[in-house]
Design an enzyme around this catalytic site. Structure first.
Site, PDB file in Angstrom:
ATOM      1  N   SER A 159       1.038  10.213  -3.900  1.00 44.03           N
ATOM      2  CA  SER A 159       0.298   9.053  -3.405  1.00 44.03           C
ATOM      3  C   SER A 159      -0.570   8.441  -4.501  1.00 44.03           C
ATOM      4  O   SER A 159      -1.000   7.299  -4.365  1.00 44.03           O
ATOM      5  CB  SER A 159      -0.567   9.456  -2.217  1.00 44.03           C
ATOM      6  OG  SER A 159      -1.370  10.552  -2.545  1.00 44.03           O
ATOM      7  N   HIS A 202       7.024   5.663  -3.175  1.00 46.26           N
ATOM      8  CA  HIS A 202       5.871   6.012  -2.346  1.00 46.26           C
ATOM      9  C   HIS A 202       5.990   5.393  -0.955  1.00 46.26           C
ATOM     10  O   HIS A 202       5.885   4.180  -0.795  1.00 46.26           O
ATOM     11  CB  HIS A 202       4.583   5.550  -3.054  1.00 46.26           C
ATOM     12  CG  HIS A 202       3.344   5.923  -2.312  1.00 46.26           C
ATOM     13  ND1 HIS A 202       2.231   5.125  -2.275  1.00 46.26           N
ATOM     14  CD2 HIS A 202       3.056   7.015  -1.552  1.00 46.26           C
ATOM     15  CE1 HIS A 202       1.306   5.708  -1.533  1.00 46.26           C
ATOM     16  NE2 HIS A 202       1.778   6.850  -1.077  1.00 46.26           N
ATOM     17  N   GLU A 223       6.489   1.594  -2.138  1.00 43.58           N
ATOM     18  CA  GLU A 223       6.163   1.213  -3.514  1.00 43.58           C
ATOM     19  C   GLU A 223       7.117   1.958  -4.450  1.00 43.58           C
ATOM     20  O   GLU A 223       7.317   3.160  -4.286  1.00 43.58           O
ATOM     21  CB  GLU A 223       4.726   1.619  -3.858  1.00 43.58           C
ATOM     22  CG  GLU A 223       3.670   0.803  -3.148  1.00 43.58           C
ATOM     23  CD  GLU A 223       2.248   1.318  -3.414  1.00 43.58           C
ATOM     24  OE1 GLU A 223       1.370   0.480  -3.675  1.00 43.58           O
ATOM     25  OE2 GLU A 223       2.016   2.540  -3.350  1.00 43.58           O
ATOM     26  N   ASN A 283      -2.908   2.374  -2.430  1.00 43.86           N
ATOM     27  CA  ASN A 283      -3.982   3.366  -2.382  1.00 43.86           C
ATOM     28  C   ASN A 283      -5.194   2.988  -3.221  1.00 43.86           C
ATOM     29  O   ASN A 283      -6.299   3.457  -2.964  1.00 43.86           O
ATOM     30  CB  ASN A 283      -3.463   4.757  -2.739  1.00 43.86           C
ATOM     31  CG  ASN A 283      -2.774   5.388  -1.537  1.00 43.86           C
ATOM     32  OD1 ASN A 283      -2.963   4.938  -0.403  1.00 43.86           O
ATOM     33  ND2 ASN A 283      -1.968   6.411  -1.772  1.00 43.86           N
TER      34      ASN A 283
HETATM   35  N1  CAA Z   1       7.588   7.671  15.005  1.00 36.87           N
HETATM   36  C1  CAA Z   1       8.100   6.750  15.828  1.00 36.87           C
HETATM   37  N2  CAA Z   1       7.362   5.945  16.606  1.00 36.87           N
HETATM   38  C2  CAA Z   1       6.018   6.092  16.548  1.00 36.87           C
HETATM   39  C3  CAA Z   1       5.411   7.040  15.705  1.00 36.87           C
HETATM   40  C4  CAA Z   1       6.248   7.847  14.911  1.00 36.87           C
HETATM   41  N3  CAA Z   1       5.772   8.785  14.072  1.00 36.87           N
HETATM   42  N4  CAA Z   1       4.063   6.931  15.859  1.00 36.87           N
HETATM   43  C5  CAA Z   1       3.841   5.973  16.759  1.00 36.87           C
HETATM   44  N5  CAA Z   1       5.009   5.437  17.175  1.00 36.87           N
HETATM   45  C6  CAA Z   1       5.213   4.344  18.123  1.00 36.87           C
HETATM   46  C7  CAA Z   1       4.725   4.681  19.495  1.00 36.87           C
HETATM   47  O1  CAA Z   1       5.761   5.232  20.269  1.00 36.87           O
HETATM   48  C8  CAA Z   1       4.294   3.348  20.029  1.00 36.87           C
HETATM   49  O2  CAA Z   1       5.386   2.654  20.582  1.00 36.87           O
HETATM   50  P1  CAA Z   1       5.171   1.613  21.794  1.00 36.87           P
HETATM   51  O3  CAA Z   1       4.260   0.557  21.248  1.00 36.87           O
HETATM   52  O4  CAA Z   1       6.539   1.119  22.072  1.00 36.87           O
HETATM   53  O5  CAA Z   1       4.553   2.429  22.873  1.00 36.87           O
HETATM   54  C9  CAA Z   1       3.856   2.574  18.814  1.00 36.87           C
HETATM   55  O6  CAA Z   1       4.405   3.249  17.689  1.00 36.87           O
HETATM   56  C10 CAA Z   1       2.385   2.536  18.724  1.00 36.87           C
HETATM   57  O7  CAA Z   1       1.908   3.871  18.788  1.00 36.87           O
HETATM   58  P2  CAA Z   1       0.660   4.343  19.623  1.00 36.87           P
HETATM   59  O8  CAA Z   1       0.503   3.485  20.841  1.00 36.87           O
HETATM   60  O9  CAA Z   1       0.742   5.815  19.777  1.00 36.87           O
HETATM   61  O10 CAA Z   1      -0.558   4.121  18.671  1.00 36.87           O
HETATM   62  P3  CAA Z   1      -0.962   2.862  17.814  1.00 36.87           P
HETATM   63  O11 CAA Z   1      -0.764   1.599  18.535  1.00 36.87           O
HETATM   64  O12 CAA Z   1      -2.299   3.190  17.266  1.00 36.87           O
HETATM   65  O13 CAA Z   1       0.087   2.846  16.614  1.00 36.87           O
HETATM   66  C11 CAA Z   1       0.393   3.424  14.366  1.00 36.87           C
HETATM   67  C12 CAA Z   1       0.220   3.917  15.780  1.00 36.87           C
HETATM   68  C13 CAA Z   1       1.761   2.767  14.230  1.00 36.87           C
HETATM   69  C14 CAA Z   1       0.328   4.632  13.474  1.00 36.87           C
HETATM   70  C15 CAA Z   1      -0.693   2.345  14.065  1.00 36.87           C
HETATM   71  O14 CAA Z   1      -1.936   2.787  14.486  1.00 36.87           O
HETATM   72  C16 CAA Z   1      -0.794   2.007  12.602  1.00 36.87           C
HETATM   73  O15 CAA Z   1      -0.016   1.247  12.063  1.00 36.87           O
HETATM   74  N6  CAA Z   1      -1.818   2.573  11.938  1.00 36.87           N
HETATM   75  C17 CAA Z   1      -2.067   2.373  10.524  1.00 36.87           C
HETATM   76  C18 CAA Z   1      -1.109   3.192   9.719  1.00 36.87           C
HETATM   77  C19 CAA Z   1      -1.342   3.033   8.260  1.00 36.87           C
HETATM   78  O16 CAA Z   1      -2.149   2.281   7.773  1.00 36.87           O
HETATM   79  N7  CAA Z   1      -0.591   3.808   7.483  1.00 36.87           N
HETATM   80  C20 CAA Z   1      -0.716   3.861   6.059  1.00 36.87           C
HETATM   81  C21 CAA Z   1      -1.589   4.988   5.696  1.00 36.87           C
HETATM   82  S1  CAA Z   1      -1.814   5.102   3.946  1.00 36.87           S
HETATM   83  C22 CAA Z   1      -0.482   5.951   3.420  1.00 36.87           C
HETATM   84  O17 CAA Z   1       0.334   6.421   4.142  1.00 36.87           O
HETATM   85  C23 CAA Z   1      -0.362   6.109   1.955  1.00 36.87           C
HETATM   86  C24 CAA Z   1      -0.912   7.331   1.378  1.00 36.87           C
HETATM   87  O18 CAA Z   1      -0.445   7.707   0.310  1.00 36.87           O
HETATM   88  C25 CAA Z   1      -2.039   8.057   1.996  1.00 36.87           C
END
Ligand code: CAA
Length: 288
Positions: A123, A144, A156, A195
């Site tokens: 990351s 990434h 990325e 990041n």
């Molecule tokens: N696989 C498949 N489907 C998934 C899932 C998964 N792992 N997680 C959630 N979903 C689906 C759910 O089933 C749900 O579907 P419906 O809308 O049809 O019901 C939908 O996604 C939304 O999920 P939730 O209702 O449970 O929760 P939410 O609305 O909060 O969404 C989320 C979850 C998609 C994770 C959303 O909150 C989100 O986009 N969050 C931000 C994520 C983000 O920023 N990620 C980057 C992090 S940084 C990184 O990764 C880099 C690093 O190096 C650290």
């Protein structure tokens, strides 16, 4: 388009990222050997894949069945269980620890032909630095992914200073064949693009909390409603894992500048094993 054909992939690490990448690769038709060092880590990874595939299938987004995806993911606890000559691409998704990665890279270099392209899902660590501990710096690249890999469209792609054009093109084709959208960096810097921006934003949120400007709930609410982030900075930290956030900040502090110094509120939680969603408690409590 490159002539080199990827069919079988080895993924090292069955954590959130490794298992997520395995899932999307299997759904795209690749055969994936998923290696982790213990049966229990592997089982957790496979359970995560099952749950995620079920959610995606419920929505009718893909035609392939759960069984078809799962039979394409072959769990192994030793690299030696992976057919040595059948692997066309190796992806590393183990914890963000340079020493641990170095050790695993030696294992990979000894086992797979030095002709095989090798990608890291690090990351934050510079690709050129990681490439220097492999014997195939020209075949080495950063790809990434973002959490959760099945839902996040971006990947990325970060070539190191010695990465060949062939491996860059191949990685780009591979990422697109997974249905993801690549952004290719022009320069290899710690933290890449996302990041760097995320870490700066999280640092600012932690500072606002420390200075008692608002509660963590209100900071999260403000960012969700004011910037339309799907999660606020504290929810997102818990989701990423506080140990992962700490590792990102430590690398950026060391390799970029002091702006990225990890705050006490983060260090203390990680010391106590409060790692966010995966451990049940982080900034928030998920034990219910
Ligand atoms: N696989 C498949 N489907 C998934 C899932 C998964 N792992 N997680 C959630 N979903 C689906 C759910 O089933 C749900 O579907 P419906 O809308 O049809 O019901 C939908 O996604 C939304 O999920 P939730 O209702 O449970 O929760 P939410 O609305 O909060 O969404 C989320 C979850 C998609 C994770 C959303 O909150 C989100 O986009 N969050 C931000 C994520 C983000 O920023 N990620 C980057 C992090 S940084 C990184 O990764 C880099 C690093 O190096 C650290």
């Amino acid at each position: 388009m490159s002539m080199y054909k990827i069919r079988n992939i080895a993924i090292l690490g069955a954590g959130t990222m490794g298992s997520g990448i395995a899932q999307i690769a299997a759904a795209a038709g690749f055969t994936v050997y998923l290696r982790d060092i213990s049966k229990s880590f592997l089982n957790r990874g496979l359970a995560r894949i099952k749950r995620s595939v079920e959610k995606i299938l419920q929505k009718g987004l893909i035609r392939i069945s759960k069984e078809e995806i799962l039979e394409k993911v072959i769990p192994v606890v030793s690299i030696k269980q992976i057919p040595q000559d059948d692997i066309d691409f190796v992806i590393e998704a183990i914890p963000e620890n340079f020493e641990l990665k170095s050790k695993t890279f030696q294992e990979i270099d000894q086992y797979f032909s030095l002709e095989v392209p090798f990608a890291t899902n690090t990351s934050t660590i510079r690709i050129t630095k990681l490439a220097s501990v492999t014997q195939r710096p020209d075949k080495f690249i950063g790809i990434h992914f973002f959490n959760p890999p099945p839902l996040m469209p971006l990947v990325e792609i970060i070539p190191g200073e010695l990465t060949s054009n062939h491996v860059l093109e191949l990685s780009k084709d591979f990422v697109m064949s997974l249905g993801k959208e690549p952004v290719i960096l022009k320069r290899d810097v710690p933290g890449f693009v996302v990041n760097r921006i995320l870490a700066a934003a999280l640092e600012e949120a932690y500072k606002l909390l420390h200075e008692n400007v608002a509660s963590k709930e209100d900071i999260d609410k403000a960012v969700k409603l004011g910037l339309k982030w799907p999660m606020g900075p504290f929810e997102l930290s818990d989701f990423i894992g506080l140990d992962v956030v700490l590792a990102i900040l430590e690398t950026l502090k060391l390799e970029v500048d002091e702006r990225f110094t990890p705050p006490d509120i983060l260090i203390e939680r990680v010391k106590k094993g409060l790692l966010g969603r995966k451990s049940g408690v982080g900034f928030y409590n998920y034990q219910k």
